[in-house]
Write a protein that holds these residues in place. Structure first.
Motif, PDB file in Angstrom:
ATOM      1  N   ALA A 127       3.441   2.126  -3.209  1.00 25.10           N
ATOM      2  CA  ALA A 127       2.531   1.398  -4.089  1.00 25.10           C
ATOM      3  C   ALA A 127       3.161   0.061  -4.449  1.00 25.10           C
ATOM      4  N   ALA A 128       2.310  -0.914  -4.727  1.00 27.66           N
ATOM      5  CA  ALA A 128       2.810  -2.246  -5.072  1.00 27.66           C
ATOM      6  C   ALA A 128       1.802  -2.959  -5.955  1.00 27.66           C
ATOM      7  N   GLY A 129       2.296  -3.951  -6.676  1.00 28.40           N
ATOM      8  CA  GLY A 129       1.445  -4.844  -7.449  1.00 28.40           C
ATOM      9  C   GLY A 129       1.346  -6.184  -6.751  1.00 28.40           C
ATOM     10  N   LEU A 130       0.200  -6.847  -6.917  1.00 25.88           N
ATOM     11  CA  LEU A 130      -0.023  -8.169  -6.344  1.00 25.88           C
ATOM     12  C   LEU A 130       0.059  -9.235  -7.433  1.00 25.88           C
ATOM     13  N   SER A 131       0.206 -10.473  -7.013  1.00 22.30           N
ATOM     14  CA  SER A 131       0.374 -11.561  -7.975  1.00 22.30           C
ATOM     15  C   SER A 131      -0.856 -11.785  -8.845  1.00 22.30           C
ATOM     16  N   ASP A 132      -2.024 -11.332  -8.389  1.00 19.43           N
ATOM     17  CA  ASP A 132      -3.240 -11.505  -9.190  1.00 19.43           C
ATOM     18  C   ASP A 132      -3.450 -10.378 -10.198  1.00 19.43           C
ATOM     19  N   GLY A 133      -2.475  -9.469 -10.288  1.00 16.54           N
ATOM     20  CA  GLY A 133      -2.574  -8.373 -11.250  1.00 16.54           C
ATOM     21  C   GLY A 133      -3.210  -7.117 -10.701  1.00 16.54           C
TER      22      GLY A 133
ATOM     23  N   GLY B   9       0.851   0.919   3.782  1.00 17.91           N
ATOM     24  CA  GLY B   9       1.449   1.655   4.885  1.00 17.91           C
ATOM     25  C   GLY B   9       2.440   0.755   5.590  1.00 17.91           C
ATOM     26  N   ILE B  10       3.649   1.257   5.865  1.00 18.82           N
ATOM     27  CA  ILE B  10       4.740   0.460   6.418  1.00 18.82           C
ATOM     28  C   ILE B  10       5.255   1.154   7.670  1.00 18.82           C
ATOM     29  N   ASP B  11       5.459   0.398   8.751  1.00 20.41           N
ATOM     30  CA  ASP B  11       5.948   1.039   9.974  1.00 20.41           C
ATOM     31  C   ASP B  11       7.473   1.035  10.025  1.00 20.41           C
ATOM     32  N   ALA B  12       8.024   1.633  11.074  1.00 20.87           N
ATOM     33  CA  ALA B  12       9.476   1.781  11.181  1.00 20.87           C
ATOM     34  C   ALA B  12      10.188   0.448  11.317  1.00 20.87           C
ATOM     35  N   ALA B  13       9.463  -0.591  11.765  1.00 20.35           N
ATOM     36  CA  ALA B  13      10.034  -1.924  11.877  1.00 20.35           C
ATOM     37  C   ALA B  13       9.889  -2.718  10.579  1.00 20.35           C
ATOM     38  N   LEU B  14       9.435  -2.060   9.537  1.00 25.74           N
ATOM     39  CA  LEU B  14       9.260  -2.629   8.197  1.00 25.74           C
ATOM     40  C   LEU B  14       8.120  -3.640   8.119  1.00 25.74           C
ATOM     41  N   GLU B  15       7.142  -3.492   9.001  1.00 19.80           N
ATOM     42  CA  GLU B  15       5.937  -4.307   8.923  1.00 19.80           C
ATOM     43  C   GLU B  15       4.891  -3.573   8.091  1.00 19.80           C
ATOM     44  N   VAL B  16       4.187  -4.299   7.234  1.00 15.06           N
ATOM     45  CA  VAL B  16       3.129  -3.710   6.422  1.00 15.06           C
ATOM     46  C   VAL B  16       1.865  -3.615   7.275  1.00 15.06           C
ATOM     47  N   LEU B  17       1.424  -2.380   7.530  1.00 15.85           N
ATOM     48  CA  LEU B  17       0.272  -2.156   8.401  1.00 15.85           C
ATOM     49  C   LEU B  17      -1.049  -2.280   7.662  1.00 15.85           C
ATOM     50  N   PHE B  18      -1.066  -1.810   6.403  1.00 19.51           N
ATOM     51  CA  PHE B  18      -2.309  -1.897   5.639  1.00 19.51           C
ATOM     52  C   PHE B  18      -2.011  -1.958   4.157  1.00 19.51           C
ATOM     53  N   GLN B  19      -2.956  -2.536   3.411  1.00 20.32           N
ATOM     54  CA  GLN B  19      -2.931  -2.581   1.959  1.00 20.32           C
ATOM     55  C   GLN B  19      -4.285  -2.081   1.462  1.00 20.32           C
ATOM     56  N   LEU B  20      -4.265  -0.950   0.780  1.00 19.16           N
ATOM     57  CA  LEU B  20      -5.497  -0.340   0.296  1.00 19.16           C
ATOM     58  C   LEU B  20      -5.550  -0.448  -1.221  1.00 19.16           C
ATOM     59  N   PRO B  21      -6.659  -0.910  -1.788  1.00 15.71           N
ATOM     60  CA  PRO B  21      -6.715  -1.168  -3.238  1.00 15.71           C
ATOM     61  C   PRO B  21      -6.636   0.102  -4.072  1.00 15.71           C
ATOM     62  N   LEU B  22      -5.962  -0.003  -5.211  1.00 15.24           N
ATOM     63  CA  LEU B  22      -5.883   1.054  -6.211  1.00 15.24           C
ATOM     64  C   LEU B  22      -6.502   0.542  -7.516  1.00 15.24           C
ATOM     65  N   PRO B  23      -7.077   1.435  -8.327  1.00 13.75           N
ATOM     66  CA  PRO B  23      -7.707   0.997  -9.581  1.00 13.75           C
ATOM     67  C   PRO B  23      -6.720   0.681 -10.695  1.00 13.75           C
ATOM     68  N   GLY B  24      -5.472   1.013 -10.509  1.00 13.45           N
ATOM     69  CA  GLY B  24      -4.442   0.767 -11.519  1.00 13.45           C
ATOM     70  C   GLY B  24      -3.081   0.888 -10.879  1.00 13.45           C
ATOM     71  N   ARG B  25      -2.044   0.789 -11.689  1.00  8.61           N
ATOM     72  CA  ARG B  25      -0.690   0.830 -11.151  1.00  8.61           C
ATOM     73  C   ARG B  25      -0.395   2.202 -10.553  1.00  8.61           C
TER      74      ARG B  25
END
Length: 349
Positions: free
Chosen positions: A33-39, A45-61
Motif C-alpha cells: 500500500a502507498a500514499g500519493l502526493s494528492d492525498g 503490484g511490484i515485480d521481482a525487478a522492482l517495477e511497479v506493475l499496477f496501482q489500484l485505488p483504495l478508499p483510505g490509507r
C-alpha cells in the motif's frame, strides 16, 4: 498491461480461457500500500525487478494485504482502526467484494488465507469487550462472513499460517484500544501480549514473554518454511527497550535476540530469508534495518534508511520500502524515488 487486462477480462466473460492465475496479472512478486502526493491511496503490484506493475485505488490509507494462494486476488486492509477491506481483482483492477467489520469491531490491518484459499481469516478488535477475535470469510461465496473465534488475547495484530496445513499463529499485542479514543492505548499497566497458535479454530499453544517484559507488544510475524516463527515487538514501557526481536518454535520457549543499535522501541516489519538463516527487521522511527543470524540467534549488522518500514524476502536478498518512496534490495540495487509514500508492509506473493 491495461490492454492485456481488458483482453483477459473479455475472454473470461466468454468462458474460453481457464481460471486466471497471478501470472495473468503480470506476475507481481510483491504487494504494498502507498500514499500519493494528492492525498489519495493505492495498492501496488511490484515485480521481482522492482517495477511497479499496477496501482489500484483504495478508499483510505492501507496497511497490509493478503494474497490469495492461487487466484490473482488481493485483500487490502485499512490501517487500524479501519473498518474496510477490499477484495481486488489484480487483472482488471476491479473491486469484487468489500468486507465490513461487524458492529462493535474493527480490523487490525492484517489477514491470511487458508491453505486452499477457500477461507480468509482477519484479526479484529471486539472493542466493547476488550478482546481479540478472528473473523472467518468464505472466499467462494464472495467473502461472506461465516464464523469467528477467539484470538487468544487482546489486540491481535498480525496473523500468519504455518506451512503444510492450516495452523494459524497470531500476534496478540496485548494493547486494548477503542475507536472513541482514537489510537490511545488504554491498558498499558496491565497488558499481557502473547503468541497464540490456533488449530481447528481452537487454541493449541500460547507463549508469553517474561513478566518484566509484559509491556513489549508482539506485533508482526514472519514464518519460515520449517515452521519457525520470528516476531517483532514494540516497547510500551519506560526507559530503554528490551529485546524487540524473538524466535519461536512450537513446544519451546521464545528465544530473544539482542541488538547493538537502538530501534527506538519499535519494530515496524519483519521478514525471514528463504533459507531461514537471516532475519531482517525495520524501524521507521530509528531509520534502520537490522539483520540477525537466525541459526545462531545473534545480531549481524544494520543499514540506515530514512523512514524504512516494509521488508520482505527475495530469492537471495531482502527488499525494503520507505515512506520517502524508496524501493530497494538490501544488496544495493535501488530504484529511483517515486511519488509513492510506501506504507508499513511489503507482502510477498
Amino acid at each position: 498491461m491495461t490492454n492485456r487486462r481488458h483482453f483477459i477480462a473479455g475472454m473470461l466473460a466468454t468462458g474460453l480461457v481457464p481460471a486466471p492465475t497471478w501470472a495473468d496479472a503480470g506476475g507481481p512478486a510483491y504487494l504494498a500500500a502507498a500514499g500519493l502526493s494528492d492525498g489519495s491511496f493505492v495498492l501496488c503490484g511490484i515485480d521481482a525487478a522492482l517495477e511497479v506493475l499496477f496501482q489500484l485505488p483504495l478508499p483510505g490509507r492501507g496497511h497490509a494485504a493478503a494474497a490469495h494462494p492461487s487466484k490473482p486476488q488481493a485483500v487490502a486492509f485499512a490501517r487500524r482502526p479501519g473498518n474496510f477491506a477490499l477484495v481486488i481483482d489484480c487483472i482488471t483492477g476491479r473491486v469484487t467484494a468489500t468486507l465490513h467489520a461487524p458492529q462493535g469491531r474493527h480490523f487490525y490491518g492484517h489477514g491470511v488465507f487458508s491453505a486452499d484459499g477457500s477461507l480468509l481469516y482477519t484479526t479484529e478488535n471486539d472493542y466493547a469487550n476488550g478482546i481479540g477475535r478472528i473473523g472467518v470469510w468464505d472466499a467462494a461465496l464472495d467473502y461472506v462472513r461465516v464464523d469467528e473465534f477467539a484470538s487468544g488475547g487482546v489486540g491481535p495484530h498480525d496473523i500468519k499460517r504455518l506451512p503444510g496445513g492450516d495452523t494459524l499463529v497470531v500476534a496478540n499485542g496485548g494493547i486494548d484500544t477503542h475507536p472513541d479514543s482514537g489510537r490511545a492505548k488504554l491498558n498499558i499497566p496491565t497488558m499481557r501480549p502473547n503468541l497464540t497458535y490456533i488449530n481447528g479454530r481452537r487454541i493449541s499453544e500460547q507463549v508469553e514473554l517474561p513478566p518484566e517484559m509484559h509491556r513489549n507488544s508482539i506485533r508482526h510475524l514472519a514464518v519460515g518454511s520449517d515452521g519457525q516463527v520470528a516476531f517483532g515487538m514494540q516497547w510500551q514501557g519506560d526507559g530503554d527497550a528490551p529485546a524487540l526481536v524473538a524466535l519461536h518454535r512450537q513446544g519451546s520457549a521464545p528465544l530473544l535476540l539482542e541488538a547493538a543499535e537502538d530501534m527506538h522501541g519499535y519494530i515496524g516489519s519483519i521478514a525471514l530469508s528463504d533459507d531461514g538463516a537471516e532475519i531482517a527487521v525495520t524501524s521507521p522511527r530509528a531509520g534502520l534495518v537490522q539483520m540477525f543470524d537466525a541459526t545462531r540467534a545473534t545480531y549481524g549488522r544494520s543499514i540506515a534508511l530514512t523512514d524504512v518500514c516494509g521488508v520482505a524476502a527475495a530469492s537471495d536478498d531482502f527488499i525494503v520500502t520507505s515512506g520517502t518512496g524508496i524501493l530497494q534490495r538490501l544488496s544495493g540495487r535501488r530504484t529511483p524515488e517515486r511519488p509513492l509514500m510506501w506504507d508499513n508492509h511489503l507482502v510477498r506473493l
